[in-house]
Motif scaffolding. Structure first.
Motif, PDB file in Angstrom:
ATOM      1  N   PRO A   1       8.876   5.314 -94.014  1.00  0.00           N
ATOM      2  CA  PRO A   1      10.024   4.893 -94.826  1.00  0.00           C
ATOM      3  C   PRO A   1      11.285   4.713 -93.979  1.00  0.00           C
ATOM      4  CG  PRO A   1       9.589   7.225 -95.149  1.00  0.00           C
ATOM      5  CD  PRO A   1       8.482   6.704 -94.299  1.00  0.00           C
ATOM      6  N   LEU A   2      11.688   3.473 -93.797  1.00  0.00           N
ATOM      7  CA  LEU A   2      12.884   3.182 -93.016  1.00  0.00           C
ATOM      8  C   LEU A   2      13.507   1.880 -93.495  1.00  0.00           C
ATOM      9  CD1 LEU A   2      14.761   3.855 -90.604  1.00  0.00           C
ATOM     10  CD2 LEU A   2      13.233   2.462 -89.194  1.00  0.00           C
ATOM     11  N   GLY A   3      14.796   1.919 -93.772  1.00  0.00           N
ATOM     12  CA  GLY A   3      15.552   0.721 -94.107  1.00  0.00           C
ATOM     13  C   GLY A   3      16.726   0.601 -93.159  1.00  0.00           C
ATOM     14  N   ALA A   4      17.309  -0.585 -93.101  1.00  0.00           N
ATOM     15  CA  ALA A   4      18.471  -0.783 -92.239  1.00  0.00           C
ATOM     16  C   ALA A   4      19.312  -1.912 -92.799  1.00  0.00           C
ATOM     17  CB  ALA A   4      18.047  -1.113 -90.804  1.00  0.00           C
ATOM     18  N   VAL A   5      20.620  -1.788 -92.574  1.00  0.00           N
ATOM     19  CA  VAL A   5      21.556  -2.875 -92.864  1.00  0.00           C
ATOM     20  C   VAL A   5      22.191  -3.300 -91.550  1.00  0.00           C
ATOM     21  CG1 VAL A   5      23.590  -3.581 -94.159  1.00  0.00           C
ATOM     22  CG2 VAL A   5      22.015  -1.947 -95.147  1.00  0.00           C
TER      23      VAL A   5
END
Length: 265
Positions: free
Chosen positions: A257-261
């Protein structure tokens, strides 16, 4: 009790699963409990960007968890810095904010647009325009951003300040901006939840130009289309545009689980 019946007993019935229990796999091929093979043509819905049980991915994960599996944002860690640097160097963006999921990444993008507009123009400039048939997440705010009414059912009132228009209709976006000041526009270059629907390139280029001319943040949701799924690192690169904000997740960590902006100047 079988795995599938136990699932039905204890897991909330929110997904219509196929009657297949996957136990192992390699690359794009997975196996069920009877040894029958299937080809995962969806890459786990855009998640398993390196394939199943990829050795390079496994080694990287194993090496890191043998050192430290988590550290709070109060301290520096090398993987965080290295990934942020890589993303900026590969895209030309300036800063990265990490999160756990695509919905969180899109929430952050929305907050960026509203803060930018509020700081520069005042608190009344908060509207975010999205496209009909879009999908941006399952939180109350990203549901509000999602341009599909059936996702809104039973969950109202949603977060206010979102207006959806048809893809390709730049005039509709201009009309919205006349009636209510727009802080940002959030689009997917290829809409993935209601079919596989590429947005017309001329519209995307004209929309990017209009956003630049009106100081409206041009934001691209790359949660499903990002990290190599369209041939470029991110789908917007196929269109010759430069977003102000890019959200990504899913394939970014290949199964974790990893998100980025990614944030422009």
């Amino acid at each position: 009790m079988s795995l599938q019946s136990t699932d039905k007993k204890y897991i909330a019935n929110t997904y219509n699963r196929f009657p297949v229990s996957i136990v192992s796999g390699k690359g794009s091929v997975v196996k069920d409990e009877n040894g029958k093979e299937y080809i995962d043509l969806g890459s786990g819905i855009g998640v398993t960007s390196f394939g199943i049980a990829d050795e390079v991915w496994q080694n990287a994960i194993t090496e890191q968890i043998s050192l430290v599996q988590h550290m709070s944002n109060l301290y520096y860690t090398e993987p965080c810095v290295r990934l942020a640097q890589l993303l900026c160097e590969r895209t030309g963006m300036k800063k990265v904010f990490f999160s756990n999921s695509g919905a969180e990444a899109n929430e952050c993008a929305i907050k960026i647009a509203r803060k930018y507009a509020s700081d520069k123009y005042g608190k009344d400039r908060f509207t975010i325009i999205t496209l009909n048939n879009s999908f941006h997440g399952r939180t109350l705010t990203t549901l509000a951003a999602t341009g599909q009414e059936h996702y809104h059912e039973l969950f109202t009132p949603l977060t206010p300040g979102f207006i959806s228009v048809d893809a390709g209709d730049l005039d509709a976006i201009k009309e919205v901006h006349k009636e209510t000041p727009v802080a940002g526009v959030l689009i997917e270059c290829i809409q993935g939840e209601g079919g596989i629907l590429p947005i017309e390139s001329t519209f995307i280029k004209n929309l990017n130009d209009w956003c630049n001319e009106n100081d409206v943040l041009f934001m691209v949701d790359e949660v499903q289309t990002g990290n190599g799924r369209t041939g470029e690192l991110y789908a917007y690169m196929n269109y010759g545009v430069t977003p102000d904000v890019v959200s990504t997740a899913k394939g970014l960590a290949g199964g974790l689980p990893l998100g980025a902006v990614l944030i422009g100047e």
